[in-house]
Design a protein around this motif. Structure first.
Motif, PDB file in Angstrom:
ATOM      1  N   SER A 150       0.822  -1.209   0.000  1.00  0.00           N
ATOM      2  CA  SER A 150       0.000   0.000   0.000  1.00  0.00           C
ATOM      3  C   SER A 150       0.859   1.263   0.000  1.00  0.00           C
ATOM      4  O   SER A 150       1.991   1.274   0.488  1.00  0.00           O
ATOM      5  N   THR A 151       0.313   2.324  -0.561  1.00  0.00           N
ATOM      6  CA  THR A 151       0.958   3.642  -0.502  1.00  0.00           C
ATOM      7  C   THR A 151       0.251   4.551   0.496  1.00  0.00           C
ATOM      8  O   THR A 151       0.623   5.712   0.646  1.00  0.00           O
ATOM      9  N   ASP A 152      -0.746   4.003   1.177  1.00  0.00           N
ATOM     10  CA  ASP A 152      -1.528   4.771   2.150  1.00  0.00           C
ATOM     11  C   ASP A 152      -0.843   4.712   3.512  1.00  0.00           C
ATOM     12  O   ASP A 152      -0.840   3.673   4.170  1.00  0.00           O
ATOM     13  N   GLU A 153      -0.252   5.824   3.934  1.00  0.00           N
ATOM     14  CA  GLU A 153       0.486   5.843   5.196  1.00  0.00           C
ATOM     15  C   GLU A 153      -0.416   5.587   6.401  1.00  0.00           C
ATOM     16  O   GLU A 153       0.065   5.250   7.490  1.00  0.00           O
ATOM     17  N   ALA A 154      -1.731   5.746   6.226  1.00  0.00           N
ATOM     18  CA  ALA A 154      -2.661   5.454   7.321  1.00  0.00           C
ATOM     19  C   ALA A 154      -2.708   3.949   7.599  1.00  0.00           C
ATOM     20  O   ALA A 154      -3.066   3.527   8.698  1.00  0.00           O
ATOM     21  N   LYS A 155      -2.344   3.149   6.590  1.00  0.00           N
ATOM     22  CA  LYS A 155      -2.284   1.695   6.753  1.00  0.00           C
ATOM     23  C   LYS A 155      -0.817   1.301   6.882  1.00  0.00           C
ATOM     24  O   LYS A 155      -0.241   0.678   6.000  1.00  0.00           O
ATOM     25  N   GLY A 160       4.423  -2.052   3.911  1.00  0.00           N
ATOM     26  CA  GLY A 160       5.626  -2.865   3.916  1.00  0.00           C
ATOM     27  C   GLY A 160       5.421  -4.213   3.265  1.00  0.00           C
ATOM     28  O   GLY A 160       4.321  -4.558   2.815  1.00  0.00           O
ATOM     29  N   VAL A 161       6.492  -4.976   3.191  1.00  0.00           N
ATOM     30  CA  VAL A 161       6.477  -6.350   2.688  1.00  0.00           C
ATOM     31  C   VAL A 161       6.770  -7.268   3.864  1.00  0.00           C
ATOM     32  O   VAL A 161       7.714  -7.036   4.624  1.00  0.00           O
ATOM     33  N   ASN A 162       5.951  -8.295   4.021  1.00  0.00           N
ATOM     34  CA  ASN A 162       6.114  -9.236   5.119  1.00  0.00           C
ATOM     35  C   ASN A 162       6.983 -10.414   4.661  1.00  0.00           C
ATOM     36  O   ASN A 162       6.695 -11.066   3.656  1.00  0.00           O
TER      37      ASN A 162
END
Length: 386
Positions: A150-155, A160-162
């Motif tokens: 995601s590019t949504d900093e709220a999420k 990131g990548v897990n």
């Protein structure tokens, strides 16, 4: 500090470490790169660090006297990049001034910096899990999933990548809530001989920021694939070490969503088709779809073993293409964001792909056929309003 070094080597090193310099630093010194010269080792060490991502590299230099200073990354980098590469550069600074004099055959520049004591230390991992990874496979693991984050900093976690390690391989996963990319690699450890009782560890996961991993991917693409990368994890900090380079990343806090529960156990409909042909059709259809919400429809025709790919950009135009498929299941129509499809299909390394789904409103899964790579790409369809 006094030394001379190669312009091209210094320029390349500055380009590398500057990737870890923040455009909006929380402290003035974080806009700088740290230069540390050691006459004993004959190395000039350069470091960039934004408190989340740190990159350090070393170059050989003829060092007359040791010392350290920080200099503005952007300004110093631009000056060095424009200097001639057919003669060495001389860097000089003294303990009383926070300034470096840079001399080349064409002239002399003076750049004011800040004392090295103000620059934060790179976090080092002293315990925890450590092992060697194949740089090419690690790069593939990152590249194959990074795009789906995601590019949504709220999420925050979804940006990131897990990465999940089980002692034998790695599972890399990323999702933005609309799509999910998962890659499993069982041979990422650089030497299978290392997998014994002394190197076993408990399965663990860590989520790393996509922004930092993009820099890791660029770095890995320049590495010698015959030389393994040393990988260390401890207390939310990850460190990658190659021959001359160190990259540190601070992990994102929190538990990554249980994405495996999103993947259906069985599918009622399965389509197999040529990946490159499908991508070409999608790219042509996307010219119109991009004009109206990026929506395309995939309609099956089981009797003719075809799928129809279409779009309707209101008040602009319509278009469709047909593609031969091998088909099993009922006839249906399903809609997608064409950009989501193209992002995932372009990282699949297989001539043939399979699309599996149950209904126009449940997740659709794309996967390679006859491939050694275990890759799964889930895309949530768009609800069609008739």
């Amino acid at each position: 500090m006094k030394l001379n070094c190669s312009q091209s080597e210094l320029n390349n090193a500055l380009q590398l470490v500057s990737r870890a310099v923040s455009n909006r630093p929380t402290h003035p010194v974080l806009a700088n790169v740290l230069l540390a010269a050691d006459e004993v080792t004959g190395k000039l060490r350069l470091t960039g660090f934004d408190l989340s991502l740190g990159i350090q590299t070393s170059i050989s230099a003829s060092i007359e006297s040791s010392g350290a200073i920080t200099l503005p990354a952007k300004l110093f980098g631009e000056i060095v990049s424009k200097l001639s590469n057919d003669s060495p550069l001389v860097l000089t600074s003294d303990e009383t001034s926070q300034q470096v004099e840079l001399t080349s055959k064409s002239g002399t520049y003076q750049v004011r910096g800040m004392v090295s004591d103000d620059f934060p230390d790179l976090p080092l991992v002293e315990s925890g899990n450590s092992f060697k990874l194949n740089p090419l496979l690690l790069s593939n693991a990152i590249k194959s999933t990074l795009f789906a984050s995601s590019t949504d900093e709220a999420k925050q976690l979804l940006t990131g990548v897990n990465l999940t390690f089980d002692g034998y391989g790695i599972e890399s996963a990323a999702t933005d809530g609309h799509r999910l990319a998962v890659l499993n690699l069982n041979n990422i450890l650089s030497d299978s001989k290392e997998i014994d009782s002394s190197t076993k560890f408990e399965k663990f996961s860590i989520t790393l920021p996509s922004k930092s991993l993009r820099e890791v991917e660029k770095f890995l693409s320049t590495c010698d694939i015959s030389q393994p990368i040393n990988f260390f994890v401890d207390k939310g900090q990850v460190v990658f070490i190659s021959v001359e380079d160190i990259i540190t990343i601070r992990a994102l806090e929190g538990s990554y969503p249980n994405y495996s529960q999103l993947l259906p156990d069985t599918f009622e409909n399965e389509l197999e088709f040529d990946r490159k042909e499908f991508i070409s059709s999608l790219e042509r259809i996307a010219v119109l779809a991009d004009q109206h919400n990026n929506v395309i429809k995939v309609t099956t025709d089981g009797s003719a073993n075809l799928i129809k790919i279409s779009t309707d950009a209101q008040d602009i135009g319509t278009g469709y293409e047909s593609l031969p498929v091998s088909y099993k299941g009922d006839s249906f129509q399903i809609a997608f964001n064409v950009r989501y499809l193209l992002d995932g299909l372009k990282v699949i390394d297989s001539n043939l792909i399979k699309l599996s789904c149950n209904s126009p409103t449940t997740p659709a899964v794309f996967s390679p056929i006859n491939s050694d790579v275990n890759f799964t790409y889930l895309v949530m369809p768009i609800q069609i309003r008739n």
